[in-house]
Each structure stands twice: as C-alpha cells, then as structure tokens.
Design a protein around this motif. Structure first.
Motif, PDB file in Angstrom:
ATOM      1  N   UNK A 131       0.817  -1.219   0.000  1.00 34.03           N
ATOM      2  CA  UNK A 131       0.000   0.000   0.000  1.00 34.03           C
ATOM      3  C   UNK A 131       0.847   1.264   0.000  1.00 34.03           C
ATOM      4  N   UNK A 132       1.969   1.234   0.715  1.00 33.96           N
ATOM      5  CA  UNK A 132       2.806   2.426   0.810  1.00 33.96           C
ATOM      6  C   UNK A 132       3.657   2.636  -0.446  1.00 33.96           C
ATOM      7  N   UNK A 133       4.287   1.558  -0.938  1.00 36.33           N
ATOM      8  CA  UNK A 133       5.196   1.683  -2.078  1.00 36.33           C
ATOM      9  C   UNK A 133       4.474   1.627  -3.419  1.00 36.33           C
ATOM     10  N   UNK A 134       3.251   1.072  -3.432  1.00 35.55           N
ATOM     11  CA  UNK A 134       2.453   0.916  -4.665  1.00 35.55           C
ATOM     12  C   UNK A 134       3.168   0.066  -5.707  1.00 35.55           C
ATOM     13  N   UNK A 135       3.917  -0.954  -5.235  1.00 34.75           N
ATOM     14  CA  UNK A 135       4.585  -1.892  -6.131  1.00 34.75           C
ATOM     15  C   UNK A 135       4.103  -3.309  -5.836  1.00 34.75           C
ATOM     16  N   UNK A 136       4.245  -4.189  -6.819  1.00 34.32           N
ATOM     17  CA  UNK A 136       3.770  -5.569  -6.685  1.00 34.32           C
ATOM     18  C   UNK A 136       4.659  -6.344  -5.712  1.00 34.32           C
ATOM     19  N   UNK A 137       4.029  -7.047  -4.763  1.00 34.45           N
ATOM     20  CA  UNK A 137       4.774  -7.888  -3.824  1.00 34.45           C
ATOM     21  C   UNK A 137       4.427  -9.360  -4.004  1.00 34.45           C
ATOM     22  N   UNK A 138       3.328  -9.641  -4.709  1.00 32.30           N
ATOM     23  CA  UNK A 138       2.956 -11.035  -4.957  1.00 32.30           C
ATOM     24  C   UNK A 138       2.156 -11.155  -6.249  1.00 32.30           C
ATOM     25  N   UNK A 139       2.463 -12.197  -7.014  1.00 28.94           N
ATOM     26  CA  UNK A 139       1.726 -12.520  -8.234  1.00 28.94           C
ATOM     27  C   UNK A 139       1.157 -13.928  -8.075  1.00 28.94           C
ATOM     28  N   UNK A 140      -0.124 -14.082  -8.339  1.00 26.12           N
ATOM     29  CA  UNK A 140      -0.750 -15.404  -8.248  1.00 26.12           C
ATOM     30  C   UNK A 140      -1.477 -15.699  -9.555  1.00 26.12           C
ATOM     31  N   UNK A 141      -1.081 -16.795 -10.212  1.00 27.49           N
ATOM     32  CA  UNK A 141      -1.703 -17.221 -11.465  1.00 27.49           C
ATOM     33  C   UNK A 141      -2.539 -18.459 -11.193  1.00 27.49           C
ATOM     34  N   UNK A 142      -3.854 -18.336 -11.351  1.00 29.83           N
ATOM     35  CA  UNK A 142      -4.754 -19.460 -11.147  1.00 29.83           C
ATOM     36  C   UNK A 142      -5.078 -20.103 -12.489  1.00 29.83           C
ATOM     37  N   UNK A 143      -4.862 -21.398 -12.575  1.00 27.09           N
ATOM     38  CA  UNK A 143      -5.110 -22.111 -13.823  1.00 27.09           C
ATOM     39  C   UNK A 143      -6.577 -22.517 -13.906  1.00 27.09           C
ATOM     40  N   UNK A 144      -6.960 -23.077 -15.058  1.00 31.72           N
ATOM     41  CA  UNK A 144      -8.358 -23.474 -15.260  1.00 31.72           C
ATOM     42  C   UNK A 144      -8.762 -24.585 -14.302  1.00 31.72           C
ATOM     43  N   UNK A 145      -7.769 -25.360 -13.834  1.00 33.16           N
ATOM     44  CA  UNK A 145      -8.028 -26.358 -12.798  1.00 33.16           C
ATOM     45  C   UNK A 145      -7.921 -25.661 -11.438  1.00 33.16           C
ATOM     46  N   UNK A 146      -7.750 -26.420 -10.369  1.00 37.99           N
ATOM     47  CA  UNK A 146      -7.570 -25.821  -9.048  1.00 37.99           C
ATOM     48  C   UNK A 146      -6.097 -25.548  -8.740  1.00 37.99           C
ATOM     49  N   UNK A 147      -5.224 -25.785  -9.718  1.00 42.30           N
ATOM     50  CA  UNK A 147      -3.798 -25.537  -9.516  1.00 42.30           C
ATOM     51  C   UNK A 147      -3.490 -24.046  -9.660  1.00 42.30           C
ATOM     52  N   UNK A 148      -2.421 -23.607  -9.000  1.00 40.63           N
ATOM     53  CA  UNK A 148      -2.017 -22.206  -9.142  1.00 40.63           C
ATOM     54  C   UNK A 148      -0.533 -22.049  -8.848  1.00 40.63           C
ATOM     55  N   UNK A 149       0.020 -20.937  -9.302  1.00 40.47           N
ATOM     56  CA  UNK A 149       1.397 -20.564  -9.018  1.00 40.47           C
ATOM     57  C   UNK A 149       1.385 -19.240  -8.257  1.00 40.47           C
ATOM     58  N   UNK A 150       2.081 -19.208  -7.121  1.00 39.42           N
ATOM     59  CA  UNK A 150       2.147 -17.982  -6.316  1.00 39.42           C
ATOM     60  C   UNK A 150       3.607 -17.562  -6.198  1.00 39.42           C
TER      61      UNK A 150
END
Length: 208
Positions: A170-189
């Motif tokens: 919130x303070x720096x306004x930069x990305x700290x985490x990326x989460x990619x959710x696939x069409x299944x229940x799998x994801x990459x964080x």
C-alpha cells in the motif's frame, strides 16, 4: 453453547470479510493513479523471489527460489537457483530457456497466447496493466496491501489462466505477490522480496 458457536462463526466470518474488502470507485481511482505514477518511474528492477506451485494432487506446494530482473522496455529474466538452476529470458520477441545448460527458444510472434502471457508477466512486474481491455478487473483492500484481480475475457487465454491476482504494497504501490490461477484448481504464487528499483543491470543478465 449454541449461542457461543454462533458468535464464534460471526467473529470468524467478520474477520474474513475484513481481510478483503471491495474498493470504492474513488479508492480504485486513487490506487490506480499511485501505481501508475510509480510504474512510470521504474526503469529497472531486480528482486529475490520465492515461487510456490500448488498442485491439487500434492499435499505440499513445490517451492523454488531465485532472482528476477526487469529492464525497460520489456527485458525480463527469471533465474531459478534453488533447488535447481533454470532460467527464462523474455527478449526481442522470444522466450529463451536455459535448463541447466540445455538451451531452447520459443518465438513469441508465432503464438498469440505466448504474446499475451509475456505482456501479462511484464505488466505484473511493472504494475502497468490496468488499461488492458482484455480483462475484467476487480479491486480489494487488505491490511497494508491492495489486491487487483484480473479475469481474462478471451476464451482461448482462459483455458490457460483463469485469474491473475496482483498484491501491492500500500505504501510503495509496487507488486509484492503474483498469483496465477489455472483453469483447474492448480495455481502458481510468486512472492517478491528485497526489491531494488532503478539500479544498473548489465545486459548480460538477459543473455541465456
């Protein structure tokens, strides 16, 4: 006893709701402006990262870590160091892969999907992707953070990525985490740590 249980459920659900609240239109406008101002100043970025790959059939996420480098306009390098050496470079319309010395290349121009994914990755690092007309975007407030959720409108892209979630400090306004959710229940964080902005990055970093 029933009253105590009901109060406990209300307390838990209230806390869950408090963790993720939708932004008002004014808050969205302010948040987007903050991120866009910061992203325009980012000419280069390097950061440590830890990646968690969640597969539904595994009880524990697969953890890898390394360093990521970004340099304007669209040079991007992911260097995995643990538990193996593996690097991916996005450069000049190509994806260059080095798997412990075994090298290969993919021409992004031959695939609209690769082109979109490349744009997503670069945008998620720089934070400059709010004007993309290919997504339905929703915005939420978290404690000390902001969250943007991107749902692809394109049916073909949706087969690969169901949703992208970007968490911003919130303070720096930069990305700290990326989460990619696939069409299944799998994801990459991917969790970004120890960011260094606008330090000199040698071009050799983007040679795979």
């Amino acid at each position: 006893m029933k009253t105590k249980i009901a109060l406990l459920i209300l307390f838990i659900s209230g806390n869950l709701f408090a963790q993720e609240q939708k932004m008002t239109p004014a808050e969205i406008a302010s948040f987007k402006e903050d991120v866009n101002v910061v992203s325009k100043k980012i000419k280069s970025l390097n950061t440590d990262f830890v990646q968690y790959k969640h597969l539904d059939f595994l009880s524990k996420d697969i953890e890898t870590s390394g360093k990521m480098f970004f340099k304007e306009p669209a040079l991007l390098s992911w260097q995995y160091k643990k538990p193996y050496n593996y690097s991916i470079v996005f450069k000049n319309g190509k994806i260059l892969i080095n798997d412990e010395g075994k090298k290969s290349a993919v021409d992004i121009g031959n695939s609209k999907i690769f082109a979109r994914i490349n744009k997503l990755i670069v945008g998620s690092v720089s934070g400059n992707m709010f004007d993309d007309k290919e997504f339905t975007i929703s915005y939420f407030k978290l404690k000390g953070q902001n969250l943007a959720k991107f749902i692809p409108k394109d049916a073909t892209l949706k087969k690969y990525i169901k949703q992208i979630e970007l968490t911003f400090d919130k303070e720096e306004a930069t990305v700290v985490q990326v989460k990619l959710l696939e069409s299944s229940d799998d994801y990459t964080r991917i969790v970004l740590k120890n960011k260094v902005i606008n330090a000199k990055i040698d071009d050799s970093v983007f040679t795979n």
